[in-house]
Design a protein around this motif. Structure first.
Motif, PDB file in Angstrom:
ATOM      1  N   HIS A 171      -8.257 -13.580 -17.107  1.00  0.00           N
ATOM      2  CA  HIS A 171      -8.389 -12.484 -18.073  1.00  0.00           C
ATOM      3  C   HIS A 171      -8.368 -11.124 -17.375  1.00  0.00           C
ATOM      4  N   ASN A 172      -9.137 -10.968 -16.308  1.00  0.00           N
ATOM      5  CA  ASN A 172      -9.179  -9.682 -15.621  1.00  0.00           C
ATOM      6  C   ASN A 172      -7.905  -9.406 -14.826  1.00  0.00           C
ATOM      7  N   ILE A 173      -7.223 -10.444 -14.398  1.00  0.00           N
ATOM      8  CA  ILE A 173      -5.933 -10.261 -13.736  1.00  0.00           C
ATOM      9  C   ILE A 173      -4.938  -9.687 -14.738  1.00  0.00           C
ATOM     10  N   VAL A 174      -4.924 -10.228 -15.939  1.00  0.00           N
ATOM     11  CA  VAL A 174      -4.038  -9.734 -16.993  1.00  0.00           C
ATOM     12  C   VAL A 174      -4.377  -8.280 -17.305  1.00  0.00           C
ATOM     13  N   LYS A 175      -5.671  -7.974 -17.444  1.00  0.00           N
ATOM     14  CA  LYS A 175      -6.093  -6.590 -17.706  1.00  0.00           C
ATOM     15  C   LYS A 175      -5.641  -5.660 -16.584  1.00  0.00           C
ATOM     16  N   ALA A 176      -5.760  -6.093 -15.357  1.00  0.00           N
ATOM     17  CA  ALA A 176      -5.354  -5.262 -14.226  1.00  0.00           C
ATOM     18  C   ALA A 176      -3.864  -4.958 -14.280  1.00  0.00           C
ATOM     19  N   ILE A 177      -3.061  -5.945 -14.596  1.00  0.00           N
ATOM     20  CA  ILE A 177      -1.613  -5.740 -14.680  1.00  0.00           C
ATOM     21  C   ILE A 177      -1.278  -4.813 -15.837  1.00  0.00           C
ATOM     22  N   GLN A 178      -1.945  -4.999 -16.966  1.00  0.00           N
ATOM     23  CA  GLN A 178      -1.718  -4.098 -18.096  1.00  0.00           C
ATOM     24  C   GLN A 178      -2.118  -2.671 -17.735  1.00  0.00           C
ATOM     25  N   ALA A 179      -3.244  -2.510 -17.056  1.00  0.00           N
ATOM     26  CA  ALA A 179      -3.692  -1.176 -16.653  1.00  0.00           C
ATOM     27  C   ALA A 179      -2.694  -0.531 -15.697  1.00  0.00           C
ATOM     28  N   PRO A 204      -3.152 -11.826  -2.936  1.00  0.00           N
ATOM     29  CA  PRO A 204      -1.860 -11.343  -2.441  1.00  0.00           C
ATOM     30  C   PRO A 204      -0.674 -11.861  -3.257  1.00  0.00           C
ATOM     31  N   GLY A 205      -0.685 -13.137  -3.565  1.00  0.00           N
ATOM     32  CA  GLY A 205       0.397 -13.706  -4.364  1.00  0.00           C
ATOM     33  C   GLY A 205       0.409 -13.174  -5.783  1.00  0.00           C
ATOM     34  N   MET A 206      -0.767 -12.982  -6.355  1.00  0.00           N
ATOM     35  CA  MET A 206      -0.860 -12.415  -7.713  1.00  0.00           C
ATOM     36  C   MET A 206      -0.303 -11.000  -7.739  1.00  0.00           C
ATOM     37  N   VAL A 207      -0.678 -10.185  -6.762  1.00  0.00           N
ATOM     38  CA  VAL A 207      -0.192  -8.804  -6.709  1.00  0.00           C
ATOM     39  C   VAL A 207       1.323  -8.782  -6.527  1.00  0.00           C
ATOM     40  N   MET A 208       1.838  -9.615  -5.641  1.00  0.00           N
ATOM     41  CA  MET A 208       3.280  -9.644  -5.404  1.00  0.00           C
ATOM     42  C   MET A 208       4.039 -10.123  -6.640  1.00  0.00           C
ATOM     43  N   SER A 209       3.510 -11.130  -7.321  1.00  0.00           N
ATOM     44  CA  SER A 209       4.146 -11.607  -8.557  1.00  0.00           C
ATOM     45  C   SER A 209       4.068 -10.533  -9.634  1.00  0.00           C
ATOM     46  N   ALA A 210       2.918  -9.886  -9.756  1.00  0.00           N
ATOM     47  CA  ALA A 210       2.748  -8.837 -10.759  1.00  0.00           C
ATOM     48  C   ALA A 210       3.694  -7.668 -10.496  1.00  0.00           C
ATOM     49  N   ALA A 211       3.871  -7.312  -9.234  1.00  0.00           N
ATOM     50  CA  ALA A 211       4.800  -6.226  -8.896  1.00  0.00           C
ATOM     51  C   ALA A 211       6.222  -6.585  -9.308  1.00  0.00           C
ATOM     52  N   ALA A 212       6.608  -7.836  -9.101  1.00  0.00           N
ATOM     53  CA  ALA A 212       7.951  -8.271  -9.512  1.00  0.00           C
ATOM     54  C   ALA A 212       8.084  -8.228 -11.026  1.00  0.00           C
ATOM     55  N   LEU A 213       7.045  -8.654 -11.733  1.00  0.00           N
ATOM     56  CA  LEU A 213       7.068  -8.598 -13.198  1.00  0.00           C
ATOM     57  C   LEU A 213       7.224  -7.161 -13.664  1.00  0.00           C
ATOM     58  N   LEU A 214       6.425  -6.248 -13.130  1.00  0.00           N
ATOM     59  CA  LEU A 214       6.470  -4.858 -13.570  1.00  0.00           C
ATOM     60  C   LEU A 214       7.800  -4.192 -13.219  1.00  0.00           C
ATOM     61  N   ALA A 233       0.836  -1.203   0.000  1.00  0.00           N
ATOM     62  CA  ALA A 233       0.000   0.000   0.000  1.00  0.00           C
ATOM     63  C   ALA A 233       0.871   1.254   0.000  1.00  0.00           C
ATOM     64  N   ASN A 234       0.275   2.367  -0.392  1.00  0.00           N
ATOM     65  CA  ASN A 234       0.965   3.653  -0.333  1.00  0.00           C
ATOM     66  C   ASN A 234       1.187   4.042   1.121  1.00  0.00           C
ATOM     67  N   ALA A 235       2.081   4.981   1.347  1.00  0.00           N
ATOM     68  CA  ALA A 235       2.424   5.411   2.707  1.00  0.00           C
ATOM     69  C   ALA A 235       1.204   5.904   3.488  1.00  0.00           C
ATOM     70  N   ASP A 236       0.220   6.463   2.792  1.00  0.00           N
ATOM     71  CA  ASP A 236      -0.974   6.970   3.477  1.00  0.00           C
ATOM     72  C   ASP A 236      -2.024   5.878   3.703  1.00  0.00           C
ATOM     73  N   GLY A 237      -1.691   4.632   3.324  1.00  0.00           N
ATOM     74  CA  GLY A 237      -2.608   3.512   3.521  1.00  0.00           C
ATOM     75  C   GLY A 237      -3.517   3.239   2.343  1.00  0.00           C
ATOM     76  N   SER A 238      -3.508   4.111   1.362  1.00  0.00           N
ATOM     77  CA  SER A 238      -4.336   3.881   0.173  1.00  0.00           C
ATOM     78  C   SER A 238      -3.713   2.791  -0.691  1.00  0.00           C
ATOM     79  N   LEU A 239      -4.534   2.224  -1.554  1.00  0.00           N
ATOM     80  CA  LEU A 239      -4.056   1.149  -2.425  1.00  0.00           C
ATOM     81  C   LEU A 239      -3.001   1.666  -3.397  1.00  0.00           C
ATOM     82  N   SER A 240      -2.016   0.822  -3.665  1.00  0.00           N
ATOM     83  CA  SER A 240      -1.018   1.157  -4.684  1.00  0.00           C
ATOM     84  C   SER A 240      -1.683   1.127  -6.053  1.00  0.00           C
ATOM     85  N   THR A 241      -1.009   1.630  -7.051  1.00  0.00           N
ATOM     86  CA  THR A 241      -1.537   1.619  -8.416  1.00  0.00           C
ATOM     87  C   THR A 241      -1.913   0.206  -8.834  1.00  0.00           C
ATOM     88  N   LEU A 242      -1.064  -0.749  -8.533  1.00  0.00           N
ATOM     89  CA  LEU A 242      -1.318  -2.140  -8.909  1.00  0.00           C
ATOM     90  C   LEU A 242      -2.522  -2.696  -8.149  1.00  0.00           C
TER      91      LEU A 242
END
Length: 160
Positions: free
Chosen positions: A141-149, A105-115, A79-88
């Motif tokens: 499909h929507n996970i892929v879209k989220a990472i692309q976004a 959680p694992g998808m977000v962490m893997s996606a962050a490493a990919l990006l 999360a961002n320092a203010d507690g809001s969600l990160s871009t991902l």
């Protein structure tokens, strides 16, 4: 018993663990950071992915003692320092990249490493990178879209 010290989400932590204590156990049970999920205990599902010294690892396949001295980032640290969600994280929400949320959680962490490695991955590159993460709900499909976004790409193209 072994004394371990590491930095988790920017904070110094320590604990005494048995040699067989997995990093996932240490995070969840000793540090009470339950965002790292345990789905299989065999490193097949990817729900337990965290970053250790900047690398995505399945925490159920790593002993806590192996992370001694390491910098560990869990989903709680995304999360961002203010507690809001990160871009991902926000992209996962905006593009319905989760359903039951168990794998998220694992998808977000893997996606962050990919990006971090590839700031503008193609759909094929995203799908290949996520092969170690299992989702039984979304169909990916929507996970892929989220990472692309999150990478700033036009997801309307991905929807065609």
């Amino acid at each position: 018993m072994t004394e371990v010290k590491m930095t988790v989400n920017g904070k110094a932590v320590s604990g005494t663990v048995e040699g067989r204590t997995l990093l996932s156990q240490f995070l969840r049970e000793d540090l009470e950071m339950t965002g790292t999920h345990i789905g299989c205990d065999t490193s097949q599902c990817g729900a337990c992915v965290v970053h250790v010294d900047g690398q995505a690892v399945k925490s159920c396949a790593m002993f806590a003692a192996e992370a001694d001295g390491a910098e560990v980032t869990t989903i709680e640290g995304m999360a961002n320092a203010d507690g809001s969600l990160s871009t991902l994280q926000q992209a996962f929400q905006d593009h319905h990249g989760l359903q039951c949320g168990f794998c998220t959680p694992g998808m977000v962490m893997s996606a962050a490493a990919l990006l971090a490695e590839n700031p503008k991955p193609s759909e094929a590159e995203i799908r290949h990178y996520l092969e170690g993460n299992i989702c039984r709900c979304t169909g990916y499909h929507n996970i892929v879209k989220a990472i692309q976004a999150a990478s700033g790409q036009d997801v309307a193209i991905a929807a065609e």
